[in-house]
Design a protein around this motif. Sequence first.
Motif, PDB file in Angstrom:
ATOM      1  N   LEU A 304     -35.698  35.055  34.093  1.00 14.45           N
ATOM      2  CA  LEU A 304     -36.256  34.316  32.962  1.00 14.45           C
ATOM      3  C   LEU A 304     -36.953  35.345  32.081  1.00 14.45           C
ATOM      4  CD1 LEU A 304     -37.083  31.532  31.630  1.00 14.45           C
ATOM      5  CD2 LEU A 304     -39.202  31.755  32.942  1.00 14.45           C
ATOM      6  N   THR A 305     -36.530  35.444  30.820  1.00 13.72           N
ATOM      7  CA  THR A 305     -37.101  36.444  29.912  1.00 13.72           C
ATOM      8  C   THR A 305     -38.247  35.830  29.120  1.00 13.72           C
ATOM      9  OG1 THR A 305     -34.973  37.581  29.694  1.00 13.72           O
ATOM     10  CG2 THR A 305     -36.618  38.006  27.987  1.00 13.72           C
ATOM     11  N   ILE A 306     -39.377  36.548  29.097  1.00 21.05           N
ATOM     12  CA  ILE A 306     -40.558  36.079  28.366  1.00 21.05           C
ATOM     13  C   ILE A 306     -40.880  37.079  27.266  1.00 21.05           C
ATOM     14  CG2 ILE A 306     -42.994  35.478  28.523  1.00 21.05           C
ATOM     15  CD1 ILE A 306     -42.542  34.662  31.390  1.00 21.05           C
ATOM     16  N   LEU A 307     -40.944  36.571  26.035  1.00 23.85           N
ATOM     17  CA  LEU A 307     -41.243  37.422  24.882  1.00 23.85           C
ATOM     18  C   LEU A 307     -42.613  37.094  24.310  1.00 23.85           C
ATOM     19  CD1 LEU A 307     -37.933  36.492  24.545  1.00 23.85           C
ATOM     20  CD2 LEU A 307     -38.134  38.351  22.909  1.00 23.85           C
ATOM     21  N   ASP A 308     -43.266  38.113  23.790  1.00 28.01           N
ATOM     22  CA  ASP A 308     -44.500  37.940  23.035  1.00 28.01           C
ATOM     23  C   ASP A 308     -44.099  37.534  21.616  1.00 28.01           C
ATOM     24  OD1 ASP A 308     -46.675  38.619  21.181  1.00 28.01           O
ATOM     25  OD2 ASP A 308     -47.660  39.496  22.936  1.00 28.01           O
ATOM     26  N   ALA A 309     -44.503  36.345  21.185  1.00 23.97           N
ATOM     27  CA  ALA A 309     -44.076  35.841  19.879  1.00 23.97           C
ATOM     28  C   ALA A 309     -44.672  36.639  18.725  1.00 23.97           C
ATOM     29  CB  ALA A 309     -44.446  34.369  19.737  1.00 23.97           C
ATOM     30  N   HIS A 310     -45.775  37.332  18.966  1.00 22.95           N
ATOM     31  CA  HIS A 310     -46.406  38.119  17.897  1.00 22.95           C
ATOM     32  C   HIS A 310     -45.745  39.483  17.755  1.00 22.95           C
ATOM     33  CE1 HIS A 310     -49.419  39.712  15.195  1.00 22.95           C
ATOM     34  NE2 HIS A 310     -49.662  40.705  16.043  1.00 22.95           N
ATOM     35  N   THR A 311     -45.627  40.211  18.863  1.00 17.27           N
ATOM     36  CA  THR A 311     -45.012  41.544  18.797  1.00 17.27           C
ATOM     37  C   THR A 311     -43.490  41.461  18.779  1.00 17.27           C
ATOM     38  OG1 THR A 311     -44.927  41.793  21.218  1.00 17.27           O
ATOM     39  CG2 THR A 311     -46.957  42.494  20.085  1.00 17.27           C
ATOM     40  N   ARG A 312     -42.958  40.293  19.221  1.00 14.89           N
ATOM     41  CA  ARG A 312     -41.519  40.054  19.279  1.00 14.89           C
ATOM     42  C   ARG A 312     -40.811  41.028  20.219  1.00 14.89           C
ATOM     43  NH1 ARG A 312     -40.166  38.071  13.042  1.00 14.89           N
ATOM     44  NH2 ARG A 312     -41.876  36.567  12.996  1.00 14.89           N
ATOM     45  N   LYS A 313     -41.502  41.371  21.291  1.00  9.86           N
ATOM     46  CA  LYS A 313     -40.946  42.244  22.311  1.00  9.86           C
ATOM     47  C   LYS A 313     -40.971  41.537  23.661  1.00  9.86           C
ATOM     48  CE  LYS A 313     -42.250  46.541  19.996  1.00  9.86           C
ATOM     49  NZ  LYS A 313     -40.855  46.856  19.632  1.00  9.86           N
ATOM     50  N   VAL A 314     -40.116  42.001  24.563  1.00  9.53           N
ATOM     51  CA  VAL A 314     -40.074  41.431  25.905  1.00  9.53           C
ATOM     52  C   VAL A 314     -41.378  41.762  26.623  1.00  9.53           C
ATOM     53  CG1 VAL A 314     -38.938  41.472  28.151  1.00  9.53           C
ATOM     54  CG2 VAL A 314     -37.560  41.527  26.057  1.00  9.53           C
ATOM     55  N   GLU A 315     -42.054  40.740  27.095  1.00  5.80           N
ATOM     56  CA  GLU A 315     -43.306  40.936  27.829  1.00  5.80           C
ATOM     57  C   GLU A 315     -43.053  41.038  29.327  1.00  5.80           C
ATOM     58  OE1 GLU A 315     -47.675  38.714  28.299  1.00  5.80           O
ATOM     59  OE2 GLU A 315     -46.202  38.008  26.833  1.00  5.80           O
ATOM     60  N   LYS A 316     -42.104  40.259  29.823  1.00  5.95           N
ATOM     61  CA  LYS A 316     -41.820  40.270  31.257  1.00  5.95           C
ATOM     62  C   LYS A 316     -40.492  39.590  31.530  1.00  5.95           C
ATOM     63  CE  LYS A 316     -44.162  39.462  35.668  1.00  5.95           C
ATOM     64  NZ  LYS A 316     -45.387  38.929  36.328  1.00  5.95           N
ATOM     65  N   ARG A 317     -39.840  39.999  32.609  1.00  6.93           N
ATOM     66  CA  ARG A 317     -38.660  39.303  33.113  1.00  6.93           C
ATOM     67  C   ARG A 317     -38.972  38.868  34.545  1.00  6.93           C
ATOM     68  NH1 ARG A 317     -34.396  40.365  29.362  1.00  6.93           N
ATOM     69  NH2 ARG A 317     -34.655  42.356  28.269  1.00  6.93           N
ATOM     70  N   ILE A 318     -38.824  37.573  34.796  1.00  7.94           N
ATOM     71  CA  ILE A 318     -39.179  37.015  36.098  1.00  7.94           C
ATOM     72  C   ILE A 318     -37.910  36.611  36.840  1.00  7.94           C
ATOM     73  CG2 ILE A 318     -40.490  35.220  37.289  1.00  7.94           C
ATOM     74  CD1 ILE A 318     -42.198  34.916  34.799  1.00  7.94           C
ATOM     75  N   PRO A 319     -37.630  37.203  38.014  1.00  4.29           N
ATOM     76  CA  PRO A 319     -36.472  36.775  38.804  1.00  4.29           C
ATOM     77  C   PRO A 319     -36.704  35.352  39.317  1.00  4.29           C
ATOM     78  CG  PRO A 319     -37.298  38.917  39.529  1.00  4.29           C
ATOM     79  CD  PRO A 319     -38.333  38.336  38.635  1.00  4.29           C
ATOM     80  N   ILE A 320     -35.751  34.458  39.024  1.00  3.87           N
ATOM     81  CA  ILE A 320     -35.930  33.070  39.449  1.00  3.87           C
ATOM     82  C   ILE A 320     -34.734  32.518  40.218  1.00  3.87           C
ATOM     83  CG2 ILE A 320     -37.565  32.483  37.621  1.00  3.87           C
ATOM     84  CD1 ILE A 320     -35.257  31.238  36.065  1.00  3.87           C
ATOM     85  N   GLY A 321     -33.622  33.272  40.295  1.00  4.39           N
ATOM     86  CA  GLY A 321     -32.462  32.769  41.014  1.00  4.39           C
ATOM     87  C   GLY A 321     -31.192  33.435  40.550  1.00  4.39           C
ATOM     88  N   HIS A 322     -30.124  32.650  40.471  1.00  7.09           N
ATOM     89  CA  HIS A 322     -28.816  33.187  40.090  1.00  7.09           C
ATOM     90  C   HIS A 322     -28.331  32.645  38.748  1.00  7.09           C
ATOM     91  CE1 HIS A 322     -29.020  33.690  44.487  1.00  7.09           C
ATOM     92  NE2 HIS A 322     -28.318  34.789  44.260  1.00  7.09           N
ATOM     93  N   GLY A 323     -29.240  32.186  37.921  1.00  9.15           N
ATOM     94  CA  GLY A 323     -28.891  31.635  36.616  1.00  9.15           C
ATOM     95  C   GLY A 323     -29.735  30.405  36.335  1.00  9.15           C
TER      96      GLY A 323
END
Length: 375
Positions: A304-323
């Motif tokens: 699951l990709t999480i972006l900072d809406a202000h900087t518009r950069k990827v803040e974190k990627r969280i492994p959650i499964g296979h899709g």
Amino acid sequence: MAIPARDSKHVRPQRYSADRLHRRLSVAAIVAGFLVAGMTVEAQDTPKSALLVISKREHALAIVDPSNLKVIAKVPVGDDPHEVTASSDGHTAYVSNYGSGAFHSLAVIDLVRHQPEKAIDLGALTGPHGLTFVDGKVWFTAEGAKVMGRYDPVAGKVDLVVGTGQNRTHMISVTPGGDHIITTNVSSGTVSLIDKESVRMPGPPPGMTPPPGAPRPPQGGPGGRTDWNQTVVRVGNGSEGFDLSPDGREVWVANAQDGTISIIDRQNKSVVQTLQVNVAGANRLKFTPDGRRVLVSTLSGSDLTILDAHTRKVEKRIPIGHGAAGIVMQPDGTRAFVACSPDNYVAVIDLNQLTMTGKFVVGDEPDGMTWAARP
């Protein structure tokens, strides 16, 4: 040793005494009472705030208590359910029966009694998919007809159809009041911005007298009717999941084939930035309620990709499964829920810690989700 079958004509009917019959009926009544009591104990009322999750494989809608993440009830919703929305009073849910563009119905569920109601037949408006409930009406996309439509539950009919002329008109968002509609068109790689505007009614050509009974156009200023004007914005290939920023200024669109995110300025109706964030296969995109972050799910990866809406950069990627597919935010902004379709569970995301804190099962292949809230 097998017992030979007897001809029914030679079976002597049994006779019961009144006392014996009374005893049998009493036992049956006691057993029935236990069964009813068990059903009563197990049955639960829908809480005032409930999470609704579709199980595509089971053709069912799961009603989940968010306090303990337990399934309260499952209600059948017809073939190939994809998306779900709930009425403003939290009493009714509507589910699109998609069929890859071939089906033409919306399932209707009574959330109080946990029962299906008569489905809505959309006729030629085939392939209903995206759904939202705004201004007392159900708004939907219909891929097969290349339109969006609106269903009035009170009148019991579709009262608006607006064509997009685009391929695979898929997801939909409508602003409060119902004056502005946004749809993504997957195969065209576009977004439709559809706005309700007043139009001037033209009078007859010079020298021509209006026919008897024809309405006279108003003198000066706009006419007495409205129309829908569409602006088609080219974004990226496979535009599907999208969300309107909480301040209403921007539309963020996930382009599944390109692995990018397009940002549209609503006022200028144009793309102002394309983010290279490697989200190939992106399925859904959602803002957090405070507008600080953007969550993007993908069916082509584990994160699951999480972006900072202000900087518009990827803040974190969280492994959650296979899709993953559907995303829904808890209204208070503390948690997000992500439908991990290939793994047959829903992941729970802590939005303060940005971690996956748990998962729960509602049925095979979870997908579309929404909240239902009663006053």
